[in-house]
Design a protein around this motif. Structure first.
Motif, PDB file in Angstrom:
ATOM      1  N   ALA A 240      10.417  -2.096  38.103  1.00  0.00           N
ATOM      2  CA  ALA A 240       9.296  -1.155  38.015  1.00  0.00           C
ATOM      3  C   ALA A 240       8.717  -0.786  39.375  1.00  0.00           C
ATOM      4  CB  ALA A 240       8.197  -1.745  37.143  1.00  0.00           C
TER       5      ALA A 240
ATOM      6  N   ASP B  60      11.943  -7.615  35.818  1.00  0.00           N
ATOM      7  CA  ASP B  60      11.208  -6.484  35.242  1.00  0.00           C
ATOM      8  C   ASP B  60      10.252  -5.882  36.268  1.00  0.00           C
ATOM      9  OD1 ASP B  60      12.514  -7.000  32.874  1.00  0.00           O
ATOM     10  OD2 ASP B  60      10.785  -7.907  31.876  1.00  0.00           O
TER      11      ASP B  60
ATOM     12  N   VAL C 252       6.579  -5.798  32.126  1.00  0.00           N
ATOM     13  CA  VAL C 252       5.611  -4.880  32.723  1.00  0.00           C
ATOM     14  C   VAL C 252       4.989  -3.993  31.649  1.00  0.00           C
ATOM     15  CG1 VAL C 252       5.303  -2.969  34.351  1.00  0.00           C
ATOM     16  CG2 VAL C 252       6.739  -4.920  34.969  1.00  0.00           C
ATOM     17  N   THR C 253       5.820  -3.529  30.711  1.00  0.00           N
ATOM     18  CA  THR C 253       5.301  -2.720  29.611  1.00  0.00           C
ATOM     19  C   THR C 253       4.360  -3.537  28.735  1.00  0.00           C
ATOM     20  OG1 THR C 253       7.302  -1.368  29.570  1.00  0.00           O
ATOM     21  CG2 THR C 253       5.949  -1.364  27.586  1.00  0.00           C
ATOM     22  N   GLU C 254       4.705  -4.796  28.507  1.00  0.00           N
ATOM     23  CA  GLU C 254       3.914  -5.636  27.608  1.00  0.00           C
ATOM     24  C   GLU C 254       2.625  -6.148  28.249  1.00  0.00           C
ATOM     25  OE1 GLU C 254       4.494  -9.781  25.066  1.00  0.00           O
ATOM     26  OE2 GLU C 254       6.121  -8.335  25.210  1.00  0.00           O
TER      27      GLU C 254
ATOM     28  N   GLY D 166       1.526  -5.338  31.764  1.00  0.00           N
ATOM     29  CA  GLY D 166       1.042  -4.668  32.961  1.00  0.00           C
ATOM     30  C   GLY D 166       1.517  -5.418  34.193  1.00  0.00           C
TER      31      GLY D 166
ATOM     32  N   GLY E 141      14.950   2.361  27.583  1.00  0.00           N
ATOM     33  CA  GLY E 141      14.012   1.962  26.541  1.00  0.00           C
ATOM     34  C   GLY E 141      14.049   0.496  26.208  1.00  0.00           C
ATOM     35  N   ARG E 142      14.294  -0.355  27.229  1.00  0.00           N
ATOM     36  CA  ARG E 142      14.385  -1.787  26.987  1.00  0.00           C
ATOM     37  C   ARG E 142      13.008  -2.433  26.941  1.00  0.00           C
ATOM     38  NH1 ARG E 142      18.306  -2.370  31.925  1.00  0.00           N
ATOM     39  NH2 ARG E 142      20.310  -1.757  31.028  1.00  0.00           N
ATOM     40  N   PRO E 143      12.881  -3.505  26.181  1.00  0.00           N
ATOM     41  CA  PRO E 143      11.634  -4.270  26.232  1.00  0.00           C
ATOM     42  C   PRO E 143      11.507  -4.931  27.591  1.00  0.00           C
ATOM     43  CG  PRO E 143      13.311  -5.461  24.986  1.00  0.00           C
ATOM     44  CD  PRO E 143      13.882  -4.096  25.260  1.00  0.00           C
ATOM     45  N   ASN E 144      10.307  -4.967  28.146  1.00  0.00           N
ATOM     46  CA  ASN E 144      10.133  -5.611  29.445  1.00  0.00           C
ATOM     47  C   ASN E 144       8.699  -6.085  29.617  1.00  0.00           C
ATOM     48  OD1 ASN E 144       8.607  -3.530  31.368  1.00  0.00           O
ATOM     49  ND2 ASN E 144      10.007  -2.359  30.066  1.00  0.00           N
TER      50      ASN E 144
ATOM     51  N   ASP F  63      14.836  -0.100  32.932  1.00  0.00           N
ATOM     52  CA  ASP F  63      14.184  -0.508  31.685  1.00  0.00           C
ATOM     53  C   ASP F  63      13.592   0.701  30.967  1.00  0.00           C
ATOM     54  OD1 ASP F  63      14.842  -3.143  32.101  1.00  0.00           O
ATOM     55  OD2 ASP F  63      12.917  -3.677  32.995  1.00  0.00           O
ATOM     56  N   ASP F  64      12.875   1.544  31.719  1.00  0.00           N
ATOM     57  CA  ASP F  64      12.298   2.743  31.117  1.00  0.00           C
ATOM     58  C   ASP F  64      13.384   3.708  30.678  1.00  0.00           C
ATOM     59  OD1 ASP F  64       9.718   1.883  31.382  1.00  0.00           O
ATOM     60  OD2 ASP F  64       9.349   2.922  33.276  1.00  0.00           O
TER      61      ASP F  64
END
Length: 294
Positions: free
Chosen positions: A213, A209, A236-238, A240, A231-234, A227-228
């Motif tokens: 990014a 992930d 970095v999104t969760e 940072g 639209g996958r869960p990852n 991922d972006d």
């Protein structure tokens, strides 16, 4: 012969047998194209390291298990890159199989490699039929449904996703296969080795992930920002970036603690510690010099 050479030899032999005449030339070429260059071959290397730590009682079975695991992994990459999934143009710095050979042959290449993996294990059964059967069962379980990489891919079609379950199936499954198959090939029980594989797999997914990014396509050898884009869960999104790095290293600390007692326990711990540095994005390594368990 070192682990890397043994893995290469076993994979080369499997592909050569799959290309035996008479065979369709394009599909035969696609098989070789898919497994070369070999990349890091992290999963079979972990498998061999665990087998070695446990005594490597039956080297021929360890070699077959390592080759079979890598063939499954390569097959999954071919299928992942297809337009119906990631629609990726490159893999390991060269055109993806469906770009080089077309979609029909890419599907057949992935399918052929999956079947080849189990054929490799079946051929090795003469060395220890009972252990070979266990290896086949582990590989099947970690490849299909409900616990394998097929399940991981399936999570991407769900409206709601449990990130931990998604990572465990998509990436963790083959790492659990690696540790468990390595133990079984050496004549040990599989169950105590599941947690180590799960933790290593989770850490690798977080690292993937981060790479997706932070890196560019030239550095990574495959498309970035997937991922972006999908639209996958990852992680970095969760968490940072800094949080994801810290999370990854915490997971690897737990991995070291989970290593079962075995003659090569200390060497395995060193391997996991080294991976912590390899996985940490280059830009942040200087700020994270302390490795897990130190």
């Amino acid at each position: 012969m070192n682990f890397a050479a043994r893995i290469d030899a076993a994979i080369t032999d499997a592909i050569r047998q799959g290309q035996a005449a008479p065979s369709p030339a394009k599909l035969a070429s696609a098989l070789h194209y898919t497994v070369t260059p070999g990349g890091a071959r992290i999963r079979p290397s972990i498998l061999m390291s665990v087998a070695g730590a446990c005594g490597d009682r039956t080297p021929a079975l360890s070699d077959a298990a390592a080759a079979a695991l890598e063939l499954i992994h390569c097959a999954s990459l071919v299928h992942d890159d297809l337009p119906c999934f990631d629609d990726a143009d490159t893999r390991r710095g060269k055109p993806a199989v469906h770009r080089a050979f077309g979609e029909p042959l890419a599907v057949l290449t992935g399918d052929s490699l999956i079947i080849m993996a189990f054929e490799v294990l079946a051929r090795a059964a003469e060395h220890d039929p009972a252990q070979a059967a266990k290896l086949m069962l582990i590989l099947a379980n970690r490849s299909g449904m409900p616990n394998g990489i097929c399940a991981g891919q399936g999570w991407e079609s769900e409206d709601g996703v449990d990130l931990r379950a998604y990572h465990r199936a998509k990436t963790g499954a083959l790492f659990m296969a690696a540790t468990q198959m390595g133990a079984v090939a050496a004549g040990e029980d599989a169950e105590p080795w599941e947690e180590l594989g799960a933790r290593i797999g989770e850490a690798f997914q977080v690292a993937d992930d981060l790479r997706d990014a932070l890196y560019d396509e030239e550095t990574l050898g495959k498309p970035v920002g997937q991922d972006d884009l999908h639209g996958r869960p990852n992680a970095v999104t969760e968490f940072g970036i800094q949080g994801a790095i810290a999370h990854m290293r915490e997971i690897l600390t737990g991995a070291i603690a989970s290593i079962p007692k075995c003659p090569g326990e200390a060497q395995l711990a060193k391997l996991v510690k080294a991976q912590a540095e390899v996985l940490t994005p280059i830009k942040w390594r200087a700020a994270h010099q302390t490795t897990p368990g130190t």
